[in-house]
Design a protein around this motif. Structure first.
Motif, PDB file in Angstrom:
ATOM      1  N   UNK A  97      -1.097   8.999 -15.380  1.00 46.28           N
ATOM      2  CA  UNK A  97      -2.484   9.406 -15.587  1.00 46.28           C
ATOM      3  C   UNK A  97      -3.322   8.630 -14.586  1.00 46.28           C
ATOM      4  N   UNK A  98      -4.645   8.813 -14.628  1.00 48.12           N
ATOM      5  CA  UNK A  98      -5.516   8.104 -13.687  1.00 48.12           C
ATOM      6  C   UNK A  98      -5.407   6.594 -13.843  1.00 48.12           C
ATOM      7  N   UNK A  99      -5.128   6.119 -15.059  1.00 44.88           N
ATOM      8  CA  UNK A  99      -5.131   4.682 -15.322  1.00 44.88           C
ATOM      9  C   UNK A  99      -3.775   4.115 -15.710  1.00 44.88           C
ATOM     10  N   UNK A 100      -2.729   4.939 -15.781  1.00 42.84           N
ATOM     11  CA  UNK A 100      -1.421   4.485 -16.247  1.00 42.84           C
ATOM     12  C   UNK A 100      -0.330   4.880 -15.262  1.00 42.84           C
ATOM     13  N   UNK A 101       0.599   3.971 -15.017  1.00 45.36           N
ATOM     14  CA  UNK A 101       1.704   4.259 -14.115  1.00 45.36           C
ATOM     15  C   UNK A 101       2.948   3.485 -14.512  1.00 45.36           C
ATOM     16  N   UNK A 102       4.065   3.868 -13.914  1.00 36.27           N
ATOM     17  CA  UNK A 102       5.346   3.209 -14.133  1.00 36.27           C
ATOM     18  C   UNK A 102       5.857   2.732 -12.779  1.00 36.27           C
ATOM     19  N   UNK A 140      -0.081  -0.934  -1.679  1.00 34.00           N
ATOM     20  CA  UNK A 140       0.362   0.388  -1.231  1.00 34.00           C
ATOM     21  C   UNK A 140       1.151   1.155  -2.289  1.00 34.00           C
ATOM     22  N   UNK A 141       1.524   0.516  -3.381  1.00 31.09           N
ATOM     23  CA  UNK A 141       2.146   1.260  -4.477  1.00 31.09           C
ATOM     24  C   UNK A 141       1.117   1.754  -5.488  1.00 31.09           C
ATOM     25  N   UNK A 171       8.935  -2.515   7.622  1.00 32.63           N
ATOM     26  CA  UNK A 171       8.764  -1.753   6.389  1.00 32.63           C
ATOM     27  C   UNK A 171       8.344  -0.326   6.628  1.00 32.63           C
ATOM     28  N   UNK A 172       8.357   0.427   5.547  1.00 33.84           N
ATOM     29  CA  UNK A 172       7.861   1.798   5.538  1.00 33.84           C
ATOM     30  C   UNK A 172       7.182   2.055   4.203  1.00 33.84           C
ATOM     31  N   UNK A 173       6.181   2.909   4.229  1.00 31.06           N
ATOM     32  CA  UNK A 173       5.537   3.342   2.995  1.00 31.06           C
ATOM     33  C   UNK A 173       5.268   4.837   3.084  1.00 31.06           C
ATOM     34  N   UNK A 174       5.298   5.477   1.922  1.00 30.36           N
ATOM     35  CA  UNK A 174       5.129   6.926   1.863  1.00 30.36           C
ATOM     36  C   UNK A 174       4.578   7.275   0.490  1.00 30.36           C
ATOM     37  N   UNK A 175       3.767   8.309   0.429  1.00 25.47           N
ATOM     38  CA  UNK A 175       3.288   8.763  -0.870  1.00 25.47           C
ATOM     39  C   UNK A 175       3.176  10.274  -0.906  1.00 25.47           C
ATOM     40  N   UNK A 176       3.354  10.807  -2.090  1.00 20.94           N
ATOM     41  CA  UNK A 176       3.127  12.223  -2.352  1.00 20.94           C
ATOM     42  C   UNK A 176       1.881  12.325  -3.213  1.00 20.94           C
ATOM     43  N   UNK A 177       0.778  12.795  -2.576  1.00 23.60           N
ATOM     44  CA  UNK A 177      -0.521  12.822  -3.238  1.00 23.60           C
ATOM     45  C   UNK A 177      -0.791  11.432  -3.809  1.00 23.60           C
ATOM     46  N   UNK A 178      -1.261  11.344  -5.037  1.00 24.23           N
ATOM     47  CA  UNK A 178      -1.433  10.040  -5.689  1.00 24.23           C
ATOM     48  C   UNK A 178      -0.570   9.966  -6.928  1.00 24.23           C
ATOM     49  N   UNK A 213       8.769   1.639  -6.125  1.00 26.63           N
ATOM     50  CA  UNK A 213       8.319   3.002  -6.404  1.00 26.63           C
ATOM     51  C   UNK A 213       7.352   2.962  -7.576  1.00 26.63           C
ATOM     52  N   UNK A 214       6.336   3.800  -7.515  1.00 24.05           N
ATOM     53  CA  UNK A 214       5.436   3.943  -8.662  1.00 24.05           C
ATOM     54  C   UNK A 214       5.170   5.408  -8.924  1.00 24.05           C
ATOM     55  N   UNK A 215       5.336   5.771 -10.195  1.00 27.04           N
ATOM     56  CA  UNK A 215       4.996   7.102 -10.668  1.00 27.04           C
ATOM     57  C   UNK A 215       3.683   6.997 -11.438  1.00 27.04           C
ATOM     58  N   UNK A 216       2.652   7.685 -10.949  1.00 27.00           N
ATOM     59  CA  UNK A 216       1.359   7.621 -11.607  1.00 27.00           C
ATOM     60  C   UNK A 216       1.289   8.734 -12.654  1.00 27.00           C
TER      61      UNK A 216
END
Length: 320
Positions: free
Chosen positions: A290-295, A129-130, A250-257, A285-288
């Motif tokens: 690019x399409x293939x790279x995230x933090x 989910x991240x 738990x809880x999960x949430x996302x802003x777009x992708x 937390x994950x910050x995407x």
């Protein structure tokens, strides 16, 4: 079916649901006072929901056939189209979601022990989910062959190996009340030691799982709760095992992708072996980028048998 239900007002939706559960009442004011087009929508939705319940073994065949005949016969008397809008095409089709294999490299810090280690992870497949949700079913996790390795003081050490992790989180609403569930298993160190930058115990096998419910009160926010249990087999433990049970929420949430968050908490008590009372909290937390790279950032707190652990893990994530 969900798309059809969303196009009915609350009274008409309630009638369609009741028609499939308690029987058809054509004299009900909710149906009788509706326009022919609204009646057509209610009858078609009830028919489709009844078929869904039959495929889920929630209604006997002979009961379903009798109700189906009444619904179809009544629908045939209405010379009007239901005019449901077409089911919308997903903004991101499944084949255009993120790549399913994942490589991550970063840093783990154990504040309680003032120790740190480099961490390398490889996941064979598929999605958690991240990860960016575009193109994937909402609320679900399905992972295979997730391997973690720690590097500290010039030495590589095995961290964990998750063979499989499945978590199906499906939200309840007025029309559907699915069971949410989870199961995972693999190899890990036990308890707080699994989270340390400098683990001490040997590795053992584990299996965990549970079942419960989930809701989606607004937008992309999911809340879920499970009755949960886990068992570890480890030669370093008293009686060489630990069986614990309790709750997971738990809880999960996302802003777009672009930005994904998940908060998960376990409250577990001992059942057998070396298990103790444990509280664990994980915020990811994950910050995407690019399409293939995230933090990805993971904050962790755990307490067991009077011992606390506070730590974090920060990783660069690459999908391929």
């Amino acid at each position: 079916l969900q798309h059809q239900l969303d196009q009915l007002d609350a009274d008409h939706e309630a009638w369609a649901i009741a028609a499939t559960e308690t029987g058809i009442d054509l004299d009900d004011p909710r149906y009788r006072d509706a326009t022919p087009r609204e009646q057509a929508r209610m009858l078609e939705t009830a028919h489709d929901r009844l078929y869904f319940r039959f495929t889920e073994d929630s209604v006997r065949r002979k009961d379903a056939l009798a109700t189906t005949r009444t619904l179809l016969a009544t629908r045939s008397t209405l010379d009007v189209a239901a005019d449901f809008t077409p089911v919308p095409t997903p903004a991101t089709p499944p084949e255009r979601g993120h790549e399913t294999s994942r490589l991550a490299g970063g840093w783990r810090y154990d504040r309680s022990a003032r120790s740190s280690a480099a961490v390398l992870r490889f996941r064979g497949a598929y999605h958690d989910r991240l990860d960016p949700p575009a193109g994937y079913l909402a609320g679900g996790e399905l992972e295979f062959f997730d391997l973690g390795v720690l590097a500290r003081a010039g030495e590589l050490r095995f961290a964990d190996f998750q063979i499989v992790n499945v978590q199906a989180v499906s939200a309840w609403d007025r029309s559907f009340k699915p069971l949410s569930w989870q199961v995972s298993g693999g190899l890990r160190r036990y308890g707080l030691d699994a989270l340390r930058a400098d683990p001490q115990l040997r590795t053992g096998a584990y299996v965990d799982g549970g079942a419960g419910i989930a809701v989606a009160p607004v937008g992309n926010l999911y809340l879920y709760g499970f009755a949960f249990a886990e068992v570890d087999a480890n030669a370093d433990l008293e009686h060489e095992h630990a069986l614990a049970a309790g709750l997971r929420g738990g809880m999960s949430w996302h802003h777009a992708s672009r930005f994904m968050q998940q908060l998960e908490t376990d409250w577990l008590g001992p059942v057998s072996g070396a298990a103790g009372n444990r509280l664990a909290v994980r915020l990811g937390s994950q910050w995407q980028l690019t399409a293939d790279e995230g933090l990805r950032l993971s904050l962790r707190y755990a307490r067991e048998a009077g011992v606390e652990l506070k730590g974090l893990e920060l990783s660069w994530v690459h999908y391929f």
